[in-house]
Design a protein around this motif. Structure first.
Motif, PDB file in Angstrom:
ATOM      1  N   SER A 157       0.820  -1.213   0.000  1.00 12.64           N
ATOM      2  CA  SER A 157       0.000   0.000   0.000  1.00 12.64           C
ATOM      3  C   SER A 157       0.854   1.263   0.000  1.00 12.64           C
ATOM      4  O   SER A 157       0.320   2.352  -0.143  1.00 12.64           O
ATOM      5  CB  SER A 157      -0.894   0.008   1.237  1.00 12.64           C
TER       6      SER A 157
ATOM      7  N   ASP B 106       3.937  -0.871   7.020  1.00 11.67           N
ATOM      8  CA  ASP B 106       3.826  -2.316   7.243  1.00 11.67           C
ATOM      9  C   ASP B 106       4.082  -3.117   5.969  1.00 11.67           C
ATOM     10  O   ASP B 106       4.839  -4.077   5.972  1.00 11.67           O
ATOM     11  CB  ASP B 106       2.436  -2.657   7.794  1.00 11.67           C
ATOM     12  N   SER B 107       3.435  -2.698   4.887  1.00 11.01           N
ATOM     13  CA  SER B 107       3.582  -3.518   3.684  1.00 11.01           C
ATOM     14  C   SER B 107       4.977  -3.365   3.070  1.00 11.01           C
ATOM     15  O   SER B 107       5.522  -4.323   2.514  1.00 11.01           O
ATOM     16  CB  SER B 107       2.474  -3.221   2.666  1.00 11.01           C
TER      17      SER B 107
ATOM     18  N   TYR C 105       0.397  -3.327  -6.224  1.00  8.25           N
ATOM     19  CA  TYR C 105      -0.201  -2.095  -5.692  1.00  8.25           C
ATOM     20  C   TYR C 105      -1.568  -1.899  -6.329  1.00  8.25           C
ATOM     21  O   TYR C 105      -1.725  -2.022  -7.547  1.00  8.25           O
ATOM     22  CB  TYR C 105       0.695  -0.878  -5.996  1.00  8.25           C
TER      23      TYR C 105
ATOM     24  N   LEU D  65      -6.837   2.745  -5.594  1.00  8.99           N
ATOM     25  CA  LEU D  65      -8.245   2.630  -5.198  1.00  8.99           C
ATOM     26  C   LEU D  65      -9.046   3.890  -5.524  1.00  8.99           C
ATOM     27  O   LEU D  65     -10.241   3.950  -5.281  1.00  8.99           O
ATOM     28  CB  LEU D  65      -8.333   2.309  -3.701  1.00  8.99           C
TER      29      LEU D  65
ATOM     30  N   LYS E 124     -10.329  -5.080  -2.492  1.00  9.71           N
ATOM     31  CA  LYS E 124      -8.926  -5.481  -2.329  1.00  9.71           C
ATOM     32  C   LYS E 124      -8.804  -7.002  -2.334  1.00  9.71           C
ATOM     33  O   LYS E 124      -7.953  -7.557  -3.026  1.00  9.71           O
ATOM     34  CB  LYS E 124      -8.353  -4.905  -1.018  1.00  9.71           C
TER      35      LYS E 124
HETATM   36  P1  AMP Z   1      -5.438  -2.009   5.576  1.00  2.00           P
HETATM   37  O1  AMP Z   1      -6.616  -2.870   5.308  1.00  2.00           O
HETATM   38  O2  AMP Z   1      -5.456  -0.699   4.878  1.00  2.00           O
HETATM   39  O3  AMP Z   1      -5.062  -1.953   7.022  1.00  2.00           O
HETATM   40  O4  AMP Z   1      -4.214  -2.768   4.896  1.00  2.00           O
HETATM   41  C1  AMP Z   1      -3.851  -4.045   5.265  1.00  2.00           C
HETATM   42  C2  AMP Z   1      -2.882  -4.595   4.261  1.00  2.00           C
HETATM   43  O5  AMP Z   1      -3.515  -4.691   2.992  1.00  2.00           O
HETATM   44  C3  AMP Z   1      -1.656  -3.733   4.026  1.00  2.00           C
HETATM   45  O6  AMP Z   1      -0.647  -4.002   4.964  1.00  2.00           O
HETATM   46  C4  AMP Z   1      -1.264  -4.143   2.650  1.00  2.00           C
HETATM   47  O7  AMP Z   1      -0.546  -5.367   2.666  1.00  2.00           O
HETATM   48  C5  AMP Z   1      -2.590  -4.379   1.976  1.00  2.00           C
HETATM   49  N1  AMP Z   1      -3.046  -3.170   1.255  1.00  2.00           N
HETATM   50  C6  AMP Z   1      -3.773  -2.131   1.739  1.00  2.00           C
HETATM   51  N2  AMP Z   1      -4.005  -1.209   0.798  1.00  2.00           N
HETATM   52  C7  AMP Z   1      -3.418  -1.668  -0.339  1.00  2.00           C
HETATM   53  C8  AMP Z   1      -3.289  -1.167  -1.678  1.00  2.00           C
HETATM   54  N3  AMP Z   1      -3.832  -0.005  -2.053  1.00  2.00           N
HETATM   55  N4  AMP Z   1      -2.613  -1.921  -2.565  1.00  2.00           N
HETATM   56  C9  AMP Z   1      -2.062  -3.101  -2.216  1.00  2.00           C
HETATM   57  N5  AMP Z   1      -2.145  -3.610  -0.975  1.00  2.00           N
HETATM   58  C10 AMP Z   1      -2.809  -2.907  -0.055  1.00  2.00           C
END
Ligand code: AMP
Ligand code: FES
Ligand code: ZN
Ligand code: ZN
Length: 330
Positions: free
Chosen positions: A55, A59-60, A78, A81, A137
């Motif tokens: 993201s 973390d990622s 990636y 969104l 996602k």
């Molecule tokens: P979140 O749900 O935003 O807390 O994100 C949890 C995990 O989902 C992140 O650590 C990423 O691994 C993945 N993630 C979130 N947003 C994205 C994005 N726009 N593109 C790719 N992976 C994402």
């Protein structure tokens, strides 16, 4: 403040471990914790090809960096969104991380390829943005992993995230979700394996990993998530952790060791026969999958231009093979 390992000057305290660390031994601690999580929960095998969902946040990017350090073959994915300027900024940071290291990063743009964005989806579904966002996602992660033939999808969920989700599920006794809240979801029924290698690290530690490794990450949080329940649960747990370090760890890992299995019946009760979405070919319990239904309500289209309701063309999506078990998804 001295490092627990070498007695040199420490740069970070980890209260949960009642210890301080120098940069070198802190980075080692993080790698060791990730390796331990992977091994203990059978997340990955040596040689697995991993697709890391990136993201642009700490973390990622940390999970991608650590998996590479541990010797895994890991590419990035990636998802754009379409959230105000936030998505553009996150995409740029993710791309820069990949370019600087010569890594492969696939980008899928929801508005560009599917004709709707997360705010459209949330309005159309009359649900909070995070719900339309999470659904999209999951669908796009699964789809990209199948397309690229990856063994697993890794996300950056950390201990703070997992403890907060668990807290929310316990507050409402959501049995099915509790039965599925695991650090690894095994492949099956056309769903790829999903792994969360950072479950043994808190977000303060993943941020410190990035700072010490010189990784530039997006600090701002998603503007659409502001004020959501999940953030409230995080704050509540932070207040408890402040007084009693180690509580989050005990809460989450105690649940996995002593309670998660007790909710297997709830998962079983929700399990229905699984088929293939007539529009996009992904596995679903309904005729049309939840993502295609969202896409229809939001006025979007499939990447090949087909609008909702039109029949799959002969060149359309290949139906996925169905295995014996269904993978759980909260
Ligand atoms: P979140 O749900 O935003 O807390 O994100 C949890 C995990 O989902 C992140 O650590 C990423 O691994 C993945 N993630 C979130 N947003 C994205 C994005 N726009 N593109 C790719 N992976 C994402
Ligand atoms: Fe999904 Fe913000 S990243 S709603
Ligand atoms: Zn040291
Ligand atoms: Zn579908």
């Amino acid at each position: 403040m001295k490092c627990r390992v070498c007695r040199g000057p420490a740069v970070i305290d980890v209260r949960r471990h009642n210890a301080n660390f120098c940069p070198e031994h802190f980075l080692k601690l993080c790698r060791d914790q990730v390796a331990k999580a992977i091994e203990k929960h059978s997340m990955l095998e040596p040689g697995d090809r991993v697709l890391v969902a990136v993201s642009g946040g700490k973390d990622s990017l940390a999970v991608w960096d650590i998996l590479l350090e541990l010797g895994y073959e890991a590419d990035g994915l990636y998802l754009g969104l379409g959230i105000d300027g936030y998505s553009d900024r996150s995409g740029e940071v993710a791309r820069r991380f990949a370019d600087e290291r010569g890594l492969s990063l696939e980008a899928v743009d929801l508005p560009g390829e599917y004709g709707f964005d997360v705010p459209d989806g949330a309005r159309a579904a009359r649900r909070v943005p995070c719900s339309a966002c999470g659904l999209s996602k999951r669908h796009l992660f699964d789809e990209a992993a199948r397309r690229g033939g990856y063994d697993a999808v890794a996300t950056g969920h950390n201990l703070d995230d997992e403890a907060a989700v668990l807290f929310g599920n316990v507050l409402r006794w959501q049995g099915e979700y509790l039965g599925r809240q695991r650090p690894v979801l095994h492949e099956g029924d056309g769903f790829p394996r999903k792994v969360k290698p950072l479950v043994r690290l808190g977000e303060r530690e993943t941020a410190a990993w990035c700072v010490l490794r010189g990784i530039d990450y997006v600090v701002e949080e998603c503007p659409m998530a502001a004020g959501n329940r999940h953030l409230g649960y995080k704050e509540a747990l932070n207040a408890i952790e402040e007084r009693s370090p180690g509580t989050k760890h005990d809460f989450y890992f105690g649940f996995l060791a002593r309670a998660a299995d007790r909710f297997a019946e709830d998962v079983e009760a929700e399990r229905g026969p699984l088929g293939t979405c007539t529009r996009c070919g992904s596995p679903t319990g309904a005729e049309v999958c939840a993502f295609c239904r969202l896409l229809e309500r939001a006025g979007g289209h499939l990447p090949d231009g087909r609008t909702p309701g039109s029949e799959p063309t002969p060149d359309g999506p290949v139906p996925v093979a169905l295995g014996p078990t269904r993978q759980g998804r909260p």
